[in-house]
Design a protein around this motif. Structure first.
Motif, PDB file in Angstrom:
ATOM      1  N   HIS A 256      17.061  13.745  63.560  1.00  0.00           N
ATOM      2  CA  HIS A 256      16.451  13.511  64.569  1.00  0.00           C
ATOM      3  C   HIS A 256      16.646  13.672  65.960  1.00  0.00           C
ATOM      4  O   HIS A 256      16.158  13.508  67.028  1.00  0.00           O
ATOM      5  N   TYR A 294      13.223  16.994  59.953  1.00  0.00           N
ATOM      6  CA  TYR A 294      11.707  17.516  61.270  1.00  0.00           C
ATOM      7  C   TYR A 294      11.327  18.536  60.592  1.00  0.00           C
ATOM      8  O   TYR A 294      12.267  19.548  60.687  1.00  0.00           O
ATOM      9  N   PRO A 329       7.487  15.178  60.097  1.00  0.00           N
ATOM     10  CA  PRO A 329       8.419  14.692  59.314  1.00  0.00           C
ATOM     11  C   PRO A 329       8.049  14.806  57.664  1.00  0.00           C
ATOM     12  O   PRO A 329       7.414  14.709  57.584  1.00  0.00           O
TER      13      PRO A 329
END
Ligand SMILES: Cc1cc2nc3c(=O)[nH]c(=O)nc-3n(C[C@H](O)[C@H](O)[C@H](O)COP(=O)(O)OP(=O)(O)OC[C@H]3O[C@@H](n4cnc5c(N)ncnc54)[C@H](O)[C@@H]3O)c2cc1C
Length: 496
Positions: A256, A294, A329
Motif C-alpha cells: 500500500h 497491488y 488490488p
C-alpha cells in the motif's frame, strides 16, 4: 421415497463426471445428477489449459519428471506414469468429441506454464475449461444412454452390505428421490468455498468429501491446498483470477506504500513460484495489517495489455479499473485441493461400488503440490479408467438401504456459520500455518459443528447442507495439517 435404478450413477457434471458418463454409456444406462446448471463447475472456470506431451521435442518421460518435481517427493509414481502416458490420447478423445483447441498451422498450439520444462499446454484462448465443458455437455445431451438431472442435490450415499449402491438427492420441482446403480462415481469437484477468497465457483462446497466421510471412505492429503497468488480484491467481482501471465509480462507487486516488496522475499521477485509469491503477499499483508496488495501494470504499453489480456482488461474496466492507469488490488485465494477421496489407478475408493475422479479424488498424481494444468488431465484420465473398471460391477440382489433424514437449519443461520468457518480457515489454515492457529481452528470448527447440530430443524434447503459439508471437510483439512509434521509442498507451518 420415489426410487429409480440405473447401471451407473454419476454425481457431478464437470469434466470427470461427463467423461465417466460418456465412457460408461457404452456399457449401460447412466444417470448424471448435478446440483446447479449442467455447466456450473470448476471445469468451466479453467483458463490456462490441459497438459499433454504432444509437442515434437516433448515426451511422457519429461512430463512425468516435471510432475514428480512439483509434487515434492509425495507423488504416487505409478499414478503419475499412468496420467502422463494417457495424456495424448485424452486430448485426441476431446477433439473427437468436438473440443476446439488453438492450432499453429497443422499442429496444436502449445503454451508453457510454471514448472513445465516444455511447451505442452493445449488450450482454447484463455477459456479452455469453458470450451471443454461445452463439447462434453453437447455430447452427453446427444447420448440416448445418458439421463441428466439438473438442480439435483445429492444429500447422501447409500450403503448396503458394505457396498455403495446409490444416492439420495433432492431435485428441484420433484422433491426427494433415491437412485440405485451398480457403480457410483463421485465427481463433485473442489472445496474452495471453505475460504473467504477462492477462485472456485459457488458449487465448490466439498460435498463429495463429506459424502465420502459419511460413508467411512478413506480421505487423504487434505492439507495440500493450493493458493493462487493474485486474484482481484473487489466486492463486485470476488475471486476473479489475474493470470500469472500478467506478472510474466512485467506486472509488479506493490504494497500500500508503493514498495515492490518482493525484493524482501525472493531474488526471482514477481516470477518466483506461485507458492513463494503467495506466501510473500500474505506476509506483507499481515505485516502492515492491510486487506490486499497491488499489481502495477501502469508502466506497460496499453496496446500490449489490451492485446494480451483482453478478458482481464474488460473485466477490470467493468469495475472502473484501467490497467494502464490504476494499480489492481489483489489477494491470494484458495485455488485447488490436491487431496481428497483416496483412489487407486481404477478410481476405486476404499468402499466397494464407489469410485471417485477429478478434484474430489486423491489419485496420488499431485503429491504435495499440483503441476499447473495437470488437473483437467487427471479428471479425464482417471474418470475414463473408472468407467472401464466399473463395467463388470453388479448390484447385490437384495440391497435394502435405510437412510437417516438429513438435518437442515435456516439459511440465515447457515450463512452465519459459513462466514465464521471461512474466517477461521482464512485466518488459521491458509498459506502460512502455526501449531496454535491449527489447534484454534479445530476447536472453532468443532464448536460450529456442535452449534449446527443443536439448531432446530428447518425445511429442506441446499445452503445449510452445503455448509455442513464444508464444516466436515474443513475439519479434515485441519486434522491432516496438524498431523503433517514437516513443511513440504503446499503445507507450510512456521512453527516447524
Ligand atoms: C479459475 C480456475 C482456473 C483453473 N484453471 C485450470 C487450468 O488451466 N488447467 C487445469 O488443469 N485445471 C485448472 N483448474 C482446475 C480444474 O478446473 C478443476 O480441478 C477441474 O475442472 C475439476 O473437474 P471436476 O470434474 O473434478 O469438478 P468440477 O468441474 O468442479 O465439477 C463438479 C460438479 O459436481 C457438481 N456437484 C458438486 N456437489 C454436488 C452435489 N452434492 N450434488 C450434485 N452435484 C454436485 C457440481 O455442480 C459440478 O457439476 C482451474 C480451476 C479454477 C477454479
Amino acid at each position: 421415497m420415489n426410487s429409480e435404478q440405473f447401471d451407473f450413477l454419476v454425481i457431478g457434471s464437470g469434466l470427470a463426471g461427463l467423461t465417466f458418463a460418456l465412457r460408461a454409456a457404452e456399457h449401460g444406462r447412466v444417470c448424471v445428477l448435478t446440483k446447479g446448471e449442467v455447466s456450473d463447475s470448476n471445469t468451466s472456470a479453467a483458463q490456462g489449459g490441459i497438459a499433454a506431451a504432444v509437442g515434437e521435442a516433448d515426451s511422457w518421460e519429461l512430463h512425468e519428471q516435471d510432475t514428480l518435481i512439483a509434487g515434492a517427493g509425495l507423488c504416487d509414481e505409478e499414478a503419475v506414469r499412468f496420467l502422463v502416458q494417457n495424456a495424448p490420447e485424452s486430448i485426441q478423445w476431446l477433439i473427437s468429441l468436438g473440443a476446439r483447441f488453438d492450432v499453429a498451422g497443422d499442429d496444436l498450439a502449445l503454451g508453457r506454464e510454471g514448472g513445465h520444462s516444455r511447451n505442452r499446454i493445449v488450450h482454447h484462448a484463455d477459456k479452455t475449461g469453458w470450451e471443454i465443458e461445452r463439447a462434453m455437455v453437447a455430447a452427453a445431451k446427444k447420448n440416448p444412454n445418458i439421463v441428466l438431472f439438473r438442480h439435483a442435490f445429492v444429500t447422501k450415499l447409500l450403503l448396503s452390505q458394505g457396498r455403495c449402491v446409490g444416492a439420495s438427492a433432492e431435485i428441484e420441482g420433484l422433491g426427494p428421490k433415491r437412485f440405485t446403480a451398480r457403480a457410483v462415481l463421485l465427481s463433485t469437484g473442489g472445496c474452495g468455498r471453505m475460504y473467504q477468497h477462492t477462485t472456485n465457483p459457488k458449487v465448490a462446497t466439498a460435498d463429495g468429501i463429506a459424502l465420502a466421510l459419511d460413508l467411512g471412505a478413506k480421505v487423504e492429503n487434505m492439507e495440500f491446498m493450493q493458493f493462487h497468488p493474485t486474484t482481484l480484491f473487489h466486492p463486485q467481482m470476488r475471486s476473479f483470477l489475474i493470470s500469472e501471465a500478467v506478472r510474466g509480462a512485467g506486472g509488479n507487486l506493490r504494497n500500500h506504500l508503493g514498495r515492490r516488496f518482493m525484493y524482501d522475499y525472493d531474488p526471482r521477485l514477481e516470477l518466483a513460484p506461485r507458492d513463494v509469491v503467495a506466501r510473500a503477499i500474505e506476509a506483507e499483508m499481515k505485516k502492515h495489517g492491510t486487506w490486499c496488495v497491488y499489481l502495477d501494470t501502469t508502466h506497460l504499453p496499453p496496446d500490449r495489455l489490451l492485446h494480451e489480456f483482453p478478458t482481464i482488461y474488460d473485466k477490470l474496466k467493468q469495475i472502473g479499473l484501467e490497467m494502464e492507469k490504476d494499480w489492481i488490488p489483489v489477494v491470494p485465494a484458495q485455488h485447488y485441493s490436491c487431496g481428497g477421496v483416496s483412489t487407486d489407478l481404477d478410481g476405486k475408493t476404499s468402499i466397494p461400488g464407489l469410485y471417485a475422479a477429478g478434484e474430489v479424488a486423491s489419485t496420488g498424481v499431485h503429491g504435495a503440490n499440483r503441476l499447473a494444468s495437470n488437473s483437467l488431465l487427471e479428471a479425464i484420465v482417471f474418470a475414463a479408467a473408472a468407467a472401464e473398471a466399473s463395467k463388470h460391477d453388479t448390484l447385490p440382489d437384495k440391497h435394502g438401504v435405510s437412510t437417516l433424514p438429513v438435518h437442515c437449519i435456516t439459511e440465515a443461520e447457515s450463512v452465519r456459520l459459513r462466514r465464521a468457518l471461512q474466517r477461521t480457515m482464512t485466518n488459521h489454515v491458509g498459506i502460512v500455518r502455526t501449531d496454535g492457529g491449527l489447534g484454534l481452528a479445530l476447536q472453532e470448527i468443532d464448536s460450529l459443528l456442535d452449534e449446527y447440530r443443536s439448531l432446530p430443524e428447518s425445511p429442506y434447503s441446499q445452503h445449510p447442507l452445503e455448509t455442513h459439508n464444508l464444516l466436515l471437510a474443513a475439519r479434515s483439512v485441519v486434522t491432516s495439517a496438524i498431523q503433517r509434521r514437516e513443511n513440504i509442498g503446499l503445507h507450510f507451518n512456521s512453527d516447524h
